[in-house]
Design an enzyme around this catalytic site. Sequence first.
Site, PDB file in Angstrom:
ATOM      1  N   GLY A 119       0.824  -1.200   0.000  1.00 35.90           N
ATOM      2  CA  GLY A 119       0.000   0.000   0.000  1.00 35.90           C
ATOM      3  C   GLY A 119       0.857   1.248   0.000  1.00 35.90           C
ATOM      4  CG  ASP A 120       0.272   4.026   2.142  1.00 39.35           C
ATOM      5  OD1 ASP A 120      -0.851   4.387   1.767  1.00 39.35           O
ATOM      6  OD2 ASP A 120       0.524   3.650   3.299  1.00 39.35           O
ATOM      7  CE  LYS A 166      -2.961   1.856  -3.784  1.00 39.67           C
ATOM      8  NZ  LYS A 166      -1.890   1.788  -2.789  1.00 39.67           N
ATOM      9  CG  HIS A 205      -5.596   6.488  -2.893  1.00 42.26           C
ATOM     10  ND1 HIS A 205      -6.557   5.890  -3.646  1.00 42.26           N
ATOM     11  CD2 HIS A 205      -5.053   5.507  -2.140  1.00 42.26           C
ATOM     12  CE1 HIS A 205      -6.608   4.591  -3.359  1.00 42.26           C
ATOM     13  NE2 HIS A 205      -5.708   4.332  -2.440  1.00 42.26           N
TER      14      HIS A 205
HETATM   15  P1  GDP Z   1      -1.385   5.534  -2.414  1.00 50.00           P
HETATM   16  O1  GDP Z   1      -2.149   5.046  -1.227  1.00 50.00           O
HETATM   17  O2  GDP Z   1      -0.727   4.432  -3.155  1.00 50.00           O
HETATM   18  O3  GDP Z   1      -2.207   6.402  -3.321  1.00 50.00           O
HETATM   19  O4  GDP Z   1      -0.217   6.427  -1.832  1.00 50.00           O
HETATM   20  P2  GDP Z   1      -0.355   7.588  -0.706  1.00 50.00           P
HETATM   21  O5  GDP Z   1      -0.951   8.790  -1.350  1.00 50.00           O
HETATM   22  O6  GDP Z   1      -0.995   7.067   0.512  1.00 50.00           O
HETATM   23  O7  GDP Z   1       1.172   7.780  -0.329  1.00 50.00           O
HETATM   24  C1  GDP Z   1       2.099   8.180  -1.259  1.00 50.00           C
HETATM   25  C2  GDP Z   1       2.694   9.532  -0.824  1.00 50.00           C
HETATM   26  O8  GDP Z   1       3.817   9.807  -1.634  1.00 50.00           O
HETATM   27  C3  GDP Z   1       1.748  10.698  -1.026  1.00 50.00           C
HETATM   28  O9  GDP Z   1       1.990  11.653  -0.019  1.00 50.00           O
HETATM   29  C4  GDP Z   1       2.146  11.258  -2.380  1.00 50.00           C
HETATM   30  O10 GDP Z   1       1.851  12.634  -2.534  1.00 50.00           O
HETATM   31  C5  GDP Z   1       3.627  11.035  -2.360  1.00 50.00           C
HETATM   32  N1  GDP Z   1       4.257  10.801  -3.674  1.00 50.00           N
HETATM   33  C6  GDP Z   1       3.777  10.104  -4.744  1.00 50.00           C
HETATM   34  N2  GDP Z   1       4.697  10.068  -5.731  1.00 50.00           N
HETATM   35  C7  GDP Z   1       5.790  10.742  -5.266  1.00 50.00           C
HETATM   36  C8  GDP Z   1       7.097  11.019  -5.803  1.00 50.00           C
HETATM   37  O11 GDP Z   1       7.433  10.612  -6.908  1.00 50.00           O
HETATM   38  N3  GDP Z   1       7.952  11.701  -5.010  1.00 50.00           N
HETATM   39  C9  GDP Z   1       7.601  12.160  -3.770  1.00 50.00           C
HETATM   40  N4  GDP Z   1       8.505  12.836  -3.081  1.00 50.00           N
HETATM   41  N5  GDP Z   1       6.384  11.927  -3.241  1.00 50.00           N
HETATM   42  C10 GDP Z   1       5.506  11.221  -3.969  1.00 50.00           C
HETATM   43  P1  IMO Z   2      -3.812   2.551   0.326  1.00 53.43           P
HETATM   44  O1  IMO Z   2      -4.963   2.401  -0.644  1.00 53.43           O
HETATM   45  C1  IMO Z   2      -1.417   1.100   3.676  1.00 53.43           C
HETATM   46  C2  IMO Z   2      -3.279  -1.796   6.375  1.00 53.43           C
HETATM   47  C3  IMO Z   2      -3.468  -1.227   7.765  1.00 53.43           C
HETATM   48  C4  IMO Z   2      -3.326  -2.497   8.595  1.00 53.43           C
HETATM   49  C5  IMO Z   2      -4.010  -3.530   7.734  1.00 53.43           C
HETATM   50  C6  IMO Z   2      -5.456  -3.814   8.098  1.00 53.43           C
HETATM   51  O2  IMO Z   2      -3.672   3.928   0.849  1.00 53.43           O
HETATM   52  O3  IMO Z   2      -2.572   1.976  -0.228  1.00 53.43           O
HETATM   53  P2  IMO Z   2      -7.692  -2.404   7.901  1.00 53.43           P
HETATM   54  O4  IMO Z   2      -8.080  -1.072   8.491  1.00 53.43           O
HETATM   55  O5  IMO Z   2      -7.754  -2.439   6.415  1.00 53.43           O
HETATM   56  O6  IMO Z   2      -8.445  -3.534   8.513  1.00 53.43           O
HETATM   57  O7  IMO Z   2      -6.141  -2.606   8.327  1.00 53.43           O
HETATM   58  O8  IMO Z   2      -3.963  -3.034   6.400  1.00 53.43           O
HETATM   59  N1  IMO Z   2      -3.850  -0.975   5.275  1.00 53.43           N
HETATM   60  C7  IMO Z   2      -3.144  -0.136   4.528  1.00 53.43           C
HETATM   61  N2  IMO Z   2      -1.838   0.229   4.596  1.00 53.43           N
HETATM   62  N3  IMO Z   2      -2.195   1.607   2.682  1.00 53.43           N
HETATM   63  C8  IMO Z   2      -3.492   1.248   2.587  1.00 53.43           C
HETATM   64  O9  IMO Z   2      -4.295   1.665   1.590  1.00 53.43           O
HETATM   65  C9  IMO Z   2      -4.036   0.350   3.545  1.00 53.43           C
HETATM   66  N4  IMO Z   2      -5.242  -0.207   3.741  1.00 53.43           N
HETATM   67  C10 IMO Z   2      -5.115  -1.025   4.802  1.00 53.43           C
HETATM   68  O10 IMO Z   2      -2.465  -0.295   8.083  1.00 53.43           O
HETATM   69  O11 IMO Z   2      -1.987  -2.857   8.713  1.00 53.43           O
HETATM   70 MG    MG Z   3      -2.276   5.382   0.814  1.00 58.61          MG
END
Ligand code: GDP
Ligand code: IMO
Ligand code: MG
Length: 423
Positions: free
Chosen positions: A11-12, A15, A40
């Site tokens: 995750g994170d 995307k 996101h």
């Molecule tokens: P997702 O859950 O996969 O959509 O990712 P998140 O948004 O939770 O976490 C990704 C973090 O990285 C966010 O704060 C984005 O703004 C940041 N991010 C994404 N791409 C880049 C990059 O290429 N460089 C940097 N420095 N930050 C990025």
């Molecule tokens: P995105 O879409 C990171 C993790 C939680 C926990 C486990 C179960 O932003 O990538 P839950 O509340 O789903 O029952 O928690 O899954 N988790 C994520 N970690 N990014 C996410 O989504 C997550 N969605 C759930 O931290 O470990």
């Molecule tokens: Mg995320």
Amino acid sequence: MRNLVLGLQFGDEGKGKITDFISQEDSVLVRYNGGTNAGHTVVTSKGKFKFHLLPAGSLKAESIVLGNGMVIDPEALVKEIGDVLVENPKLHIYISSAAHVVTRMHRFMDGAQERMRGDMKIGTTSHGIGPTYEEKYSRNGIRIEDLEDENRILRKLKFIRELRSSELQDSPFDDRELEKIARELHEKWNYFSKYVTRTEYFLMDSVNNNRHMVFEGGHGTLLDIDFGTYPYVTSSNTISGALHTGSGISLRKIQRIIGVVKAYTSRVGEGPFPTELHGQEADRLREAGGEYGTTTGRPRRVGWLDIPLVNYAANLNDVDEISITKLDVLGEFKTIRICKSYGNKVKVPVDALLGKAVAEPEYIEMDSWGKMSESEIGHIVETGYDSVPQEMKDYVSMVEKLTGKPVKVISIGQIRESTVVRK
Ligand code: GDP
Ligand code: IMO
Ligand code: MG
């Protein structure tokens, strides 16, 4: 073009940024799993936007769909819709009448279960996701369509309370409280009922009319309920096939599956993490990458890029191509590492991911490109992939070699524009 964007790690991966990047003004965007446990982030010149329920490209798309596979917290939904309509007033919204509803009582049960697990706790987001899916599969759930009738909501809430009495010990959910929840949920229904429909029909029409579509997977592949690091996973399937059950559209209709890979690895919550870093090195990477949860603000665990993990995920999802994000962050280090294998003791990589075997990560070391200034990043964005530093090109080529998948897009900064297509 019909695209699927999903994460190949925990995750994170970024995307949201990639969904936003490939979304167009005439796009139909779709979420099909999970709920507000997803977070996101999209950063534009207007500021930082955080999405939990709506697809991350909602700022510019024409239509968005929240599919039947989701678990929706109406309180969060109303807020997010309000925020997005300020930015994109013409947005069309479709919410599946068959999606399930997260209530305050489910959030409470999520916390209660975590407390009851003690040292077996999962580290959930405490957003009520697990208990709501439990309700769905035991066929006692409250669906979005149920919100039309306040009495029906109340009956279901009372039944759930009876079934779950041990989790709801010392909870505030007496009859008056349940009546209040039922009333509030019904009020939310009055706000968003105009968007509620059997979304599969709209999606089938969109496919038949060859609309530009982006399906956005919530969470990461290793959080999949079946293939992830069980029990340290979320409560839904996160692999590509979840798109079919979560939206009604066959995976055969998807023309491009994009696997998003962060240039290193992060994880929130408990569970195995073969390339995890600790101490100062971890702090440095966490700070450089701003690795704090979008949903809960928790510090994320961090480590080097893990190729066995990415390859497992890429195969499970049958990805066509990879987007690598956060390459700029690795500029913080002089030497960077990629884990290419887990050592002889691990016969099957998934054993290490499940904590059944101890991985001894074998690393490739590479020179870094160093910290890039804003003007350097701006120059690359303007002039294209040719201007990317050679060390970064080598890193990208190494990922291609180790995964056997083409890397088509790289991301080198948080802001929307700092994304480079590799021709
Ligand atoms: P997702 O859950 O996969 O959509 O990712 P998140 O948004 O939770 O976490 C990704 C973090 O990285 C966010 O704060 C984005 O703004 C940041 N991010 C994404 N791409 C880049 C990059 O290429 N460089 C940097 N420095 N930050 C990025
Ligand atoms: P995105 O879409 C990171 C993790 C939680 C926990 C486990 C179960 O932003 O990538 P839950 O509340 O789903 O029952 O928690 O899954 N988790 C994520 N970690 N990014 C996410 O989504 C997550 N969605 C759930 O931290 O470990
Ligand atoms: Mg995320």
